[in-house]
Write an enzyme that holds these catalytic residues in place. Structure first.
Site, PDB file in Angstrom:
ATOM      1  N   CYS A   5     -18.179  39.733  16.014  1.00 19.64           N
ATOM      2  CA  CYS A   5     -17.025  38.970  15.521  1.00 19.64           C
ATOM      3  C   CYS A   5     -16.175  39.738  14.519  1.00 19.64           C
ATOM      4  O   CYS A   5     -14.963  39.530  14.440  1.00 19.64           O
ATOM      5  CB  CYS A   5     -17.494  37.652  14.919  1.00 19.64           C
ATOM      6  N   GLY A  12     -14.773  26.934  18.496  1.00 17.42           N
ATOM      7  CA  GLY A  12     -13.570  26.811  19.312  1.00 17.42           C
ATOM      8  C   GLY A  12     -13.790  27.239  20.740  1.00 17.42           C
ATOM      9  O   GLY A  12     -12.893  27.121  21.578  1.00 17.42           O
ATOM     10  N   SER A  45     -20.003  25.789  22.102  1.00 17.70           N
ATOM     11  CA  SER A  45     -20.157  24.890  20.959  1.00 17.70           C
ATOM     12  C   SER A  45     -19.436  23.577  21.177  1.00 17.70           C
ATOM     13  O   SER A  45     -19.900  22.515  20.737  1.00 17.70           O
ATOM     14  CB  SER A  45     -19.670  25.561  19.673  1.00 17.70           C
ATOM     15  N   CYS A 103     -27.140  37.644  10.949  1.00 21.85           N
ATOM     16  CA  CYS A 103     -26.242  36.529  10.640  1.00 21.85           C
ATOM     17  C   CYS A 103     -26.896  35.194  10.983  1.00 21.85           C
ATOM     18  O   CYS A 103     -26.779  34.221  10.236  1.00 21.85           O
ATOM     19  CB  CYS A 103     -24.930  36.689  11.390  1.00 21.85           C
TER      20      CYS A 103
END
Length: 351
Positions: free
Chosen positions: A189, A14, A18, A93
């Site tokens: 995050c 979002g 990206s 991650c």
């Protein structure tokens, strides 16, 4: 990227990076679909933004709930702090979730490539894909990608590696993606308000434990309320007045002790790293490289000595705040390019 048309899955968050990556792939003629990952409750607010971006681009968006998989990242994060190490959850991650589980999804969806908005480059030479710094070094994110599986590199597209952040915003504005004004994300995050200590204490209240602050000779300088609130090289927030700058030079989980010292005591020439990840054929002999020991580091010249079970690094000059739990990332020069050849988790400074 090539001039051929390929099936590509793009990780959509979002945000501007990206969204522009997806737009550039569409402009290049690729068949693109998006995927949004739910990794934690804190990140779910961005789902609507990713759906809006996908709608503007005219691509299908799949929403994947990866919270169960992300649980191992949280366990690693908490576990490292309990051992008085400073974790790097984004690196973990990237290896296990974004370029692990997400690549598994992309393959099952019939894609040949997985794309993200990271600022780094994949360059293929003689049939071998390599990871390189972005064209804008101050925005480069290759450090955070250095632990991904070497075998995945050939299936990764990083369109933003050829662009600056300003260019990304210009492209988003030109294509009316609605993301050009999005603020730069600086937070981890899964940590609300970037307050990692509060989250640690909420999940592991046993970390709140008074201990001693000492100097390197063992003289008690004060007390602390939790070793997890400190990291190697820290200068602010020590609540100890010494008349000159003191830094955290060591953390002892066993005795719950924070060790302070002047700047010269936080400078080291050598480190030992383990669990190395090589993005080239594993080297059999020592080599010279520029070695980064943290994300915002520009790297320092060093000699890298690979062994069977560890990597020993000797810097040309003393380096500041070598931090257990962070990565040492090895870069070699290829003309004007800097290539990531490997990385390892820092175990300790070694003199």
């Amino acid at each position: 990227m090539t001039a051929e048309r390929h099936n590509v899955v793009v990780a959509l968050s979002g945000g501007v990076d990206s969204s522009v990556a997806a737009a550039l792939l569409l402009e290049a003629g690729h068949r693109v679909q998006g995927v949004f990952m739910i990794t934690c409750e804190q990140g779910r607010h961005a789902q609507a933004e990713a759906e809006e971006v996908a709608g503007r681009l005219g691509i299908h968006l799949t929403v994947l709930d990866l919270r169960d998989d992300f649980a191992q990242i949280l366990a690693y994060f908490f576990g490292e702090y309990a051992k008085a190490r400073t974790p790097n959850p984004c690196v973990m991650c990237n290896r296990l979730v974004k370029f692990g589980k997400l690549w598994d999804f992309a393959r099952q969806a019939g894609a040949e490539f997985l794309a993200t908005g990271h600022y780094a480059r994949i360059i293929t030479t003689d049939g071998q894909a390599g990871l390189y710094e972005s064209v804008t070094p101050f925005k480069d994110q290759s450090y955070a990608l250095s632990m991904i599986d070497r075998n995945v590199l050939a299936h990764v597209l990083l369109p933003m590696g050829e662009h600056s952040k300003d260019q990304a915003r210009q492209i988003a504005r030109r294509l009316a993606l609605g993301t050009e004004a999005k603020a730069e994300s600086q937070e981890i995050c899964f940590i609300p308000d970037d307050d990692y200590a509060a989250m640690l204490e909420q999940h592991h209240p046993e970390l709140i434990r008074q201990g001693e602050i000492v100097d390197s000779s063992g003289t008690v300088l004060g007390t602390h309320q939790g070793i997890h609130r400190f990291t190697i090289g820290q200068r602010r927030g020590l609540r100890v007045a010494m008349g000159k700058p003191y830094y955290v030079i060591g953390l002892d989980a066993g005795s719950n002790t924070v060790i302070l010292g002047p700047k010269e005591e936080v400078m080291h020439r050598r480190l030992i790293a383990n669990r190395a990840n090589w993005l080239i054929e594993p080297p059999q002999s020592s080599f010279h490289a520029s070695v980064k020991i943290r994300y915002n580091d520009r790297g320092k010249p060093a000699t890298v000595h690979p062994t069977e079970d560890a990597v020993h690094v000797e810097f040309d000059e003393p380096n500041m705040a070598i931090t257990p739990g962070q990565l040492a990332v090895f870069y070699t020069d290829e003309g004007p390019l800097r290539r990531v050849v490997g990385a390892g988790w820092i175990e300790r400074a070694d003199g």
